[in-house]
Design an enzyme around this catalytic site. Structure first.
Site, PDB file in Angstrom:
ATOM      1  N   THR A 198      44.557   1.630  41.790  1.00 29.79           N
ATOM      2  CA  THR A 198      45.557   1.365  40.770  1.00 29.79           C
ATOM      3  C   THR A 198      45.985  -0.089  40.884  1.00 29.79           C
ATOM      4  O   THR A 198      45.586  -0.812  41.801  1.00 29.79           O
ATOM      5  CB  THR A 198      46.755   2.322  40.864  1.00 29.79           C
ATOM      6  OG1 THR A 198      47.522   2.228  39.650  1.00 29.79           O
ATOM      7  CG2 THR A 198      47.658   1.986  42.046  1.00 29.79           C
ATOM      8  N   CYS A 255      42.936   5.077  38.633  1.00 29.25           N
ATOM      9  CA  CYS A 255      42.954   6.326  39.396  1.00 29.25           C
ATOM     10  C   CYS A 255      41.585   7.018  39.390  1.00 29.25           C
ATOM     11  O   CYS A 255      41.488   8.233  39.591  1.00 29.25           O
ATOM     12  CB  CYS A 255      44.044   7.260  38.892  1.00 29.25           C
ATOM     13  SG  CYS A 255      45.683   6.504  38.946  1.00 29.25           S
TER      14      CYS A 255
END
Length: 253
Positions: free
Chosen positions: A92, A190
């Site tokens: 992320t 993600c």
């Protein structure tokens, strides 16, 4: 890359439950020293150490979870470092205009399961977004929060990742307020290829008649911290009530 150290604001304390939570506003802080501080706090804590929530904003950085695949960084940027860390999840991005809340909690003391904590974090984000007139939802098997309405429906607006060590949590959740979203285009957020990432400003969030801007970030951070403490307190109250009910002898008819 050099960033400002922890701000001197706070701590303040939410005392809604049996186990109060200290909220520490650390301001803008480079990722690595903040990560080191989280681990040191968790290693050093005792059964009496108060739980804390840290509110932070990071300079640009990619973080990769302990089982993360570096291939999800599609187009490296020499201006943005990547740090391998020990939370769950994949890659992320953190950067200016994003609220990050780290939850340093004694789960054993709270009798809190990890899945329950994840649910409570997600609920706190949903409550915070609702306060700014944004509809969002969970997705089964994909921790985090996603918009559920509007032109950016399905876009991810908050990312979540935790580490549990000796029954205590660290890491937490990031909520995009008003930020440069371009770095997300360089990754599979993600681990999901093609996943759109959005922020509150782009999604049309507003408080009363005021659109969300970066200037509201401190207020949004505090609202998120309050929501986290409230959902944890509510769970604690329900557990306490259930314990009392179980301990009450049944009356003979």
């Amino acid at each position: 890359m050099t960033g400002a150290g922890p701000a001197q604001a706070g701590p303040f304390r939410y005392t809604l439950a049996m186990h109060p939570i200290q909220v520490i506003e650390r301001g803008r802080e480079d990722y690595q020293p903040c990560f080191d501080a989280m681990r040191a706090f968790t290693v050093a804590r005792t059964p009496e150490t108060p739980d804390q929530v840290w509110l932070v904003e990071h300079p640009p950085v990619y973080t990769l979870g302990q089982a993360g695949d570096p291939a999800h960084l599609l187009a490296p940027d020499e201006r943005i470092p990547m740090v391998q860390i020990d939370r769950g999840g994949q890659i992320t991005y953190h950067g200016p205009g994003q609220v990050v809340a780290y939850l340093l909690l004694d789960l054993k003391r709270r009798k809190l399961m990890v899945r329950e904590l994840v649910n409570d974090i997600e609920q706190a984000v949903l409550d915070t977004l609702a306060a700014y007139n944004l509809a969002a939802e969970r997705k089964p098997g994909a921790p985090g929060i996603y918009l559920s309405d509007g032109p950016h429906r399905g876009a991810k607006i908050a990312a979540l990742g935790l580490k549990i060590r000796n029954g205590c949590s660290y890491h937490g959740v990031s909520l995009n307020v008003q930020m440069d979203l371009a770095p997300f285009l360089r990754i599979n957020p993600c681990g999901y290829a093609g996943l759109e990432t959005v922020d509150m400003a782009t999604a049309g969030g507003h408080w009363q008649d005021q659109p969300v801007t970066a200037a509201q970030q401190p207020d949004i951070a505090r609202r998120l911290a309050a929501a986290l403490c409230e959902v944890l307190a509510a769970r604690e109250a329900r557990a306490l009530a259930a314990d009392k009910t179980a301990a009450t002898p049944a009356l003979a008819s």
